[in-house]
Scaffold this motif. Structure first.
Motif, PDB file in Angstrom:
ATOM      1  N   ASN A 153       0.877  -1.307  -0.005  1.00 37.60           N
ATOM      2  CA  ASN A 153      -0.007   0.217  -0.075  1.00 37.60           C
ATOM      3  C   ASN A 153       0.708   1.366  -0.050  1.00 37.60           C
ATOM      4  O   ASN A 153       0.318   2.372  -0.456  1.00 37.60           O
ATOM      5  CB  ASN A 153      -0.880  -0.014   1.360  1.00 37.60           C
ATOM      6  CG  ASN A 153      -2.195   1.027   1.127  1.00 37.60           C
ATOM      7  OD1 ASN A 153      -2.764   1.287  -0.073  1.00 37.60           O
ATOM      8  ND2 ASN A 153      -2.214   1.761   2.049  1.00 37.60           N
ATOM      9  N   HIS A 182      -0.977  -7.000 -15.051  1.00 34.70           N
ATOM     10  CA  HIS A 182      -2.025  -6.182 -14.674  1.00 34.70           C
ATOM     11  C   HIS A 182      -3.049  -7.132 -13.742  1.00 34.70           C
ATOM     12  O   HIS A 182      -4.228  -7.100 -13.843  1.00 34.70           O
ATOM     13  CB  HIS A 182      -2.875  -5.537 -15.473  1.00 34.70           C
ATOM     14  CG  HIS A 182      -1.928  -4.479 -16.314  1.00 34.70           C
ATOM     15  ND1 HIS A 182      -1.533  -3.383 -15.800  1.00 34.70           N
ATOM     16  CD2 HIS A 182      -1.795  -4.582 -17.646  1.00 34.70           C
ATOM     17  CE1 HIS A 182      -0.939  -2.629 -17.061  1.00 34.70           C
ATOM     18  NE2 HIS A 182      -1.124  -3.474 -18.112  1.00 34.70           N
ATOM     19  N   GLU A 187      -4.176  -9.099 -10.162  1.00 33.97           N
ATOM     20  CA  GLU A 187      -4.483  -8.642  -8.814  1.00 33.97           C
ATOM     21  C   GLU A 187      -3.129  -8.771  -7.913  1.00 33.97           C
ATOM     22  O   GLU A 187      -2.545  -9.892  -8.343  1.00 33.97           O
ATOM     23  CB  GLU A 187      -5.587  -9.124  -8.026  1.00 33.97           C
ATOM     24  CG  GLU A 187      -6.861  -8.829  -8.810  1.00 33.97           C
ATOM     25  CD  GLU A 187      -7.137  -7.730  -8.455  1.00 33.97           C
ATOM     26  OE1 GLU A 187      -6.742  -6.904  -7.400  1.00 33.97           O
ATOM     27  OE2 GLU A 187      -8.419  -7.044  -9.139  1.00 33.97           O
ATOM     28  N   ASP A 229      -5.299  -9.786  -1.192  1.00 36.71           N
ATOM     29  CA  ASP A 229      -6.310  -9.232  -1.900  1.00 36.71           C
ATOM     30  C   ASP A 229      -7.441  -8.658  -0.824  1.00 36.71           C
ATOM     31  O   ASP A 229      -7.775  -7.309  -1.068  1.00 36.71           O
ATOM     32  CB  ASP A 229      -6.996  -9.902  -2.825  1.00 36.71           C
ATOM     33  CG  ASP A 229      -6.195 -10.106  -4.259  1.00 36.71           C
ATOM     34  OD1 ASP A 229      -5.208  -9.287  -4.470  1.00 36.71           O
ATOM     35  OD2 ASP A 229      -6.484 -11.158  -4.993  1.00 36.71           O
ATOM     36  N   THR A 246      -7.863  -4.477  -0.496  1.00 42.34           N
ATOM     37  CA  THR A 246      -9.072  -3.927  -0.769  1.00 42.34           C
ATOM     38  C   THR A 246      -9.609  -3.024   0.420  1.00 42.34           C
ATOM     39  O   THR A 246     -10.029  -1.965   0.225  1.00 42.34           O
ATOM     40  CB  THR A 246     -10.091  -4.980  -1.255  1.00 42.34           C
ATOM     41  OG1 THR A 246      -9.892  -5.820  -2.342  1.00 42.34           O
ATOM     42  CG2 THR A 246     -11.581  -4.433  -1.310  1.00 42.34           C
ATOM     43  N   THR A 248      -7.537   0.242   0.678  1.00 42.80           N
ATOM     44  CA  THR A 248      -7.503   1.175  -0.337  1.00 42.80           C
ATOM     45  C   THR A 248      -9.217   1.429  -0.508  1.00 42.80           C
ATOM     46  O   THR A 248      -9.283   2.348  -1.661  1.00 42.80           O
ATOM     47  CB  THR A 248      -7.016   0.536  -1.667  1.00 42.80           C
ATOM     48  OG1 THR A 248      -7.766  -0.728  -2.104  1.00 42.80           O
ATOM     49  CG2 THR A 248      -5.381   0.305  -1.324  1.00 42.80           C
ATOM     50  N   SER A 273     -12.532  -0.054  -4.949  1.00 44.49           N
ATOM     51  CA  SER A 273     -11.581  -0.578  -4.390  1.00 44.49           C
ATOM     52  C   SER A 273     -10.364   0.075  -5.294  1.00 44.49           C
ATOM     53  O   SER A 273      -9.174  -0.004  -4.841  1.00 44.49           O
ATOM     54  CB  SER A 273     -11.600  -2.244  -4.536  1.00 44.49           C
ATOM     55  OG  SER A 273     -11.461  -2.589  -5.683  1.00 44.49           O
ATOM     56  N   GLU A 274     -10.298   0.499  -6.325  1.00 39.08           N
ATOM     57  CA  GLU A 274      -9.297   1.025  -7.390  1.00 39.08           C
ATOM     58  C   GLU A 274      -9.666   2.292  -7.844  1.00 39.08           C
ATOM     59  O   GLU A 274     -10.904   2.457  -8.218  1.00 39.08           O
ATOM     60  CB  GLU A 274      -8.882  -0.079  -8.431  1.00 39.08           C
ATOM     61  CG  GLU A 274      -8.177  -1.078  -7.727  1.00 39.08           C
ATOM     62  CD  GLU A 274      -7.845  -2.141  -8.681  1.00 39.08           C
ATOM     63  OE1 GLU A 274      -7.071  -1.567  -9.639  1.00 39.08           O
ATOM     64  OE2 GLU A 274      -8.202  -3.138  -8.878  1.00 39.08           O
ATOM     65  N   TYR A 292      -8.088   5.375 -10.472  1.00 34.47           N
ATOM     66  CA  TYR A 292      -6.952   5.843 -11.458  1.00 34.47           C
ATOM     67  C   TYR A 292      -7.191   7.222 -11.920  1.00 34.47           C
ATOM     68  O   TYR A 292      -8.274   7.854 -11.637  1.00 34.47           O
ATOM     69  CB  TYR A 292      -7.040   4.844 -12.654  1.00 34.47           C
ATOM     70  CG  TYR A 292      -7.014   3.321 -12.458  1.00 34.47           C
ATOM     71  CD1 TYR A 292      -5.501   2.817 -12.161  1.00 34.47           C
ATOM     72  CD2 TYR A 292      -8.022   2.514 -12.338  1.00 34.47           C
ATOM     73  CE1 TYR A 292      -5.326   1.555 -12.078  1.00 34.47           C
ATOM     74  CE2 TYR A 292      -7.650   1.196 -11.993  1.00 34.47           C
ATOM     75  CZ  TYR A 292      -6.649   0.648 -11.841  1.00 34.47           C
ATOM     76  OH  TYR A 292      -6.185  -0.620 -11.718  1.00 34.47           O
TER      77      TYR A 292
END
Length: 312
Positions: free
Chosen positions: A153, A173, A175, A215, A219, A222, A297-298, A300
């Motif tokens: 993280n 790319h 997980e 994972d 999650t 983040t 969770s993500e 960009y």
């Protein structure tokens, strides 16, 4: 960028609060990681998909040919080789943080041995701390997964196979948990050289669980909240988000399906704490508001937990 510029940039980063905070975080994460390896893996010689598991295999193979070497020493040697790879492929920040993490792993394991040898904790007739190899494996997975998640993280890692996992994550790319699993399964299979198939299968299951738990923790660490609000006085809510929470938001015009009334929906992406703050304000001042929220969770783009309106 030449070497002098890189050195200057590194020197500037050493003066920042962020560096020292992450330095403490890395030290903490590696301390619990070293303890989990020493107290859960070493007594029962459990080989999971990790650099420590690989080093247990190497240590046993070397012992068979008359070369006695501590697992912590083997960990140090292999990590140095992988760190060079990390610096070249994953960048200087990741490489430097991971270098520190990797280099203190061996000494921290030695410290555990000095302060409280695991032999003192094992009851007579047992070959592990918990008295059951499955409990030892689960204890290790829980603790080391927390450490790995904390480090990933902040753009660092425990070193070793986490470096390979990070490379897989970057170029394919996948997980990060899946990347850890793939790298670990390959390593875990080396245990066939020193263990019965039953123990190797236990290691393979543990490696898979390690990826799943990473994972989950990633999650959790983040997780953001995407909140959608429809209210009559939406301007006040918009102003609160911008002026008090210091976040941006989007406004969407819509028409109510039942009433046909024109309305405006506010959408914002917030941290968990910011979301709680906004909900408290809305509950106290806009009781007629209709609110939906979901987990993200993500993220960009330019959004960042620390990049707020008016802050740079």
């Amino acid at each position: 960028m030449d070497i002098r510029s890189k050195a200057s940039r590194i020197g500037e980063s050493l003066k920042t609060y962020k560096f020292w905070k992450e330095f403490i975080v890395i030290t903490f994460a590696m301390t619990i990681s070293a303890a989990s390896i020493y107290y859960f893996l070493l007594p029962g010689k459990i080989v999971l998909g990790s650099i420590s598991g690989l080093c247990i295999v190497i240590g046993d193979l070397l012992a068979k040919v008359g070369i006695v070497m501590k697992v912590s020493t083997i960990v140090l040697i292999i990590n140095i080789l992988l760190l060079i790879l990390a610096y070249l492929i994953l960048g200087s920040e990741f490489g430097i943080k991971t270098a520190y993490a990797s280099l203190i792993l061996g000494p921290l394991m030695n410290l555990c041995e000095i302060v409280c040898p695991y032999e003192n904790l094992i009851e007579a007739g047992n070959t592990s701390i918990m008295g059951d190899i499955w409990l030892d494996m689960l204890g290790f997975i829980l603790i080391v997964s927390i450490a790995q998640s904390i480090l990933f993280n902040i753009n660092a890692s425990t070193g070793g196979l986490d470096i390979i996992a990070k490379i897989l994550n970057k170029y394919f790319h996948t997980e990060i948990g899946a990347s850890v699993t793939v790298a670990g399964l390959i390593t875990c299979c080396t245990a066939f050289f020193i263990h019965l198939p039953r123990l190797v299968i236990i290691g393979l299951i543990g490696t898979w669980l390690n990826g799943v738990v990473i994972d989950y923790f990633m999650t959790t660490l983040t997780k953001k909240k995407r909140v959608c609000i429809i209210a009559r006085n939406y301007e006040q809510i918009r102003d609160y988000i911008i002026k008090n929470i210091k976040r941006g938001c989007s406004l969407y015009e819509l028409t109510g399906g039942y009433s046909g009334e024109k309305k405006v929906e506010i959408q914002a992406l917030l941290t968990i704490d910011e979301f709680a703050k906004l909900m408290e304000y809305v509950r106290d001042n806009h009781k007629d508001a209709f609110i939906t929220a979901g987990n993200v969770s993500e993220v960009y783009g330019i959004w960042s937990e620390k990049r707020k309106i008016g802050k740079h």
